[in-house]
Motif scaffolding. Structure first.
Motif, PDB file in Angstrom:
ATOM      1  N   SER A 194       0.846  -1.191   0.000  1.00 51.44           N
ATOM      2  CA  SER A 194       0.000   0.000   0.000  1.00 51.44           C
ATOM      3  C   SER A 194       0.886   1.248   0.000  1.00 51.44           C
ATOM      4  N   ASN A 195       0.363   2.326  -0.562  1.00 56.63           N
ATOM      5  CA  ASN A 195       1.107   3.584  -0.623  1.00 56.63           C
ATOM      6  C   ASN A 195       0.363   4.677   0.127  1.00 56.63           C
ATOM      7  N   PHE A 196       1.099   5.469   0.869  1.00 58.77           N
ATOM      8  CA  PHE A 196       0.540   6.522   1.727  1.00 58.77           C
ATOM      9  C   PHE A 196       1.315   7.810   1.438  1.00 58.77           C
ATOM     10  N   ASN A 197       0.629   8.782   0.833  1.00 63.29           N
ATOM     11  CA  ASN A 197       1.305  10.022   0.471  1.00 63.29           C
ATOM     12  C   ASN A 197       0.445  11.227   0.816  1.00 63.29           C
ATOM     13  N   TYR A 198       1.026  12.384   0.670  1.00 61.89           N
ATOM     14  CA  TYR A 198       0.279  13.607   0.994  1.00 61.89           C
ATOM     15  C   TYR A 198       0.788  14.784   0.188  1.00 61.89           C
ATOM     16  N   THR A 199      -0.082  15.779   0.063  1.00 63.19           N
ATOM     17  CA  THR A 199       0.280  17.102  -0.433  1.00 63.19           C
ATOM     18  C   THR A 199      -0.366  18.099   0.516  1.00 63.19           C
ATOM     19  N   ASP A 249     -14.872  -1.081  -9.256  1.00 69.57           N
ATOM     20  CA  ASP A 249     -14.642  -2.508  -9.520  1.00 69.57           C
ATOM     21  C   ASP A 249     -13.526  -2.653 -10.552  1.00 69.57           C
ATOM     22  N   ASP A 250     -12.396  -3.197 -10.116  1.00 72.39           N
ATOM     23  CA  ASP A 250     -11.225  -3.311 -10.988  1.00 72.39           C
ATOM     24  C   ASP A 250     -11.335  -4.418 -12.039  1.00 72.39           C
ATOM     25  N   PHE A 251     -12.336  -5.261 -11.929  1.00 69.81           N
ATOM     26  CA  PHE A 251     -12.389  -6.432 -12.802  1.00 69.81           C
ATOM     27  C   PHE A 251     -13.611  -6.408 -13.726  1.00 69.81           C
ATOM     28  N   SER A 252     -13.938  -5.236 -14.238  1.00 71.24           N
ATOM     29  CA  SER A 252     -15.104  -5.124 -15.105  1.00 71.24           C
ATOM     30  C   SER A 252     -15.000  -3.854 -15.941  1.00 71.24           C
ATOM     31  N   HIS A 277      -6.640 -10.058  -1.135  1.00 67.68           N
ATOM     32  CA  HIS A 277      -7.601 -11.070  -1.590  1.00 67.68           C
ATOM     33  C   HIS A 277      -7.993 -10.836  -3.046  1.00 67.68           C
ATOM     34  N   LEU A 278      -8.160  -9.568  -3.422  1.00 63.91           N
ATOM     35  CA  LEU A 278      -8.543  -9.236  -4.793  1.00 63.91           C
ATOM     36  C   LEU A 278      -7.338  -8.896  -5.658  1.00 63.91           C
ATOM     37  N   ASP A 279      -6.183  -8.727  -5.004  1.00 63.66           N
ATOM     38  CA  ASP A 279      -4.948  -8.356  -5.701  1.00 63.66           C
ATOM     39  C   ASP A 279      -5.145  -7.064  -6.509  1.00 63.66           C
ATOM     40  N   ASN A 280      -5.706  -6.051  -5.855  1.00 65.82           N
ATOM     41  CA  ASN A 280      -5.869  -4.752  -6.495  1.00 65.82           C
ATOM     42  C   ASN A 280      -5.763  -3.640  -5.457  1.00 65.82           C
TER      43      ASN A 280
END
Length: 216
Positions: free
Chosen positions: A69-74, A194-197, A94-97
């Motif tokens: 996971s990525n955590f950034n800020y501006t 939804d990343d898979f559609s 689990h969903l690999d996304n």
């Protein structure tokens, strides 16, 4: 020590002092880095600032623990206000996304007090009910376009169904974040994609950030 060495030492000490002053005079500073992630810290002495800093630290440690996971800020300043936008890409093993999440924090530089959504909206002449209406209209626009494309069957899933089951929203107020950027009020709207559609294809095709709405 000759004269040249003394001059170099003096210059070195001056640079160190200047950098220290710069570091500790900034309103926001990065206090930790993990991979591409950065942890901000509000450099103001107040109870609200300490509470937010601890909250951000806990989130940062939680989200960066998996190494994916990525955590950034501006951040930006407006008059005597500091406005921080935290941008998190949360990895779902689990969903690999990844799921996008935005958080907004606004602080009064003079008092160190947290400024809530309603106060931030009022600074730009908005009532919070209007902000919610704008967010609702944007989501309804997405609903209508995806109904026409066939991703959502509006005979089986109305707008309320779309919000709850497709976008993961039960209360729009809880899914909006307000920040100030370039002297403008910006609304960030958290919702699931939804990343898979074809849902992802639709949002990827947009030439703007679907989570962002410039209000002023």
């Amino acid at each position: 020590m000759n004269k040249k060495q003394i001059i170099l030492v003096v210059i070195g000490v001056a640079i160190i002092i200047a950098l220290s002053i710069y570091h500790f005079s900034r309103d926001i500073r990065t206090v930790d880095r993990t991979g591409e992630s950065k942890l901000p810290e509000i450099n103001i002495s107040s109870n609200d600032s300490q509470t937010i800093n601890q909250y951000l630290k806990d989130l940062y440690e939680n989200y960066t623990a998996d190494g994916k996971s990525n955590f950034n800020y501006t951040y930006d300043t407006y008059e005597n206000k500091i406005s921080i936008l935290v941008d998190i890409d949360i990895y779902d093993e689990h969903l690999d996304n990844y799921k996008k999440k935005y958080l907004g924090f606004n602080i009064d530089k003079d008092t160190g007090q947290f400024i809530d959504k309603e106060e931030v909206a009022n600074l730009f002449g908005y009532e919070l009910t209007k902000i919610i209406e704008v967010a609702n209209n944007r989501l309804n626009d997405y609903y209508e376009k995806e109904s026409k494309s066939g991703y959502v069957d509006n005979n089986e899933c109305n707008f309320e169904c779309y919000l709850s089951y497709v976008r993961g929203i039960t209360n729009i107020y809880d899914n909006i974040e307000l920040v100030i950027k370039d002297k403008k009020l910006i609304l960030y709207l958290n919702f699931e994609i939804d990343d898979f559609s074809s849902d992802k294809d639709y949002f990827d095709s947009l030439d703007y950030n679907p989570h962002e709405i410039v209000l002023d």
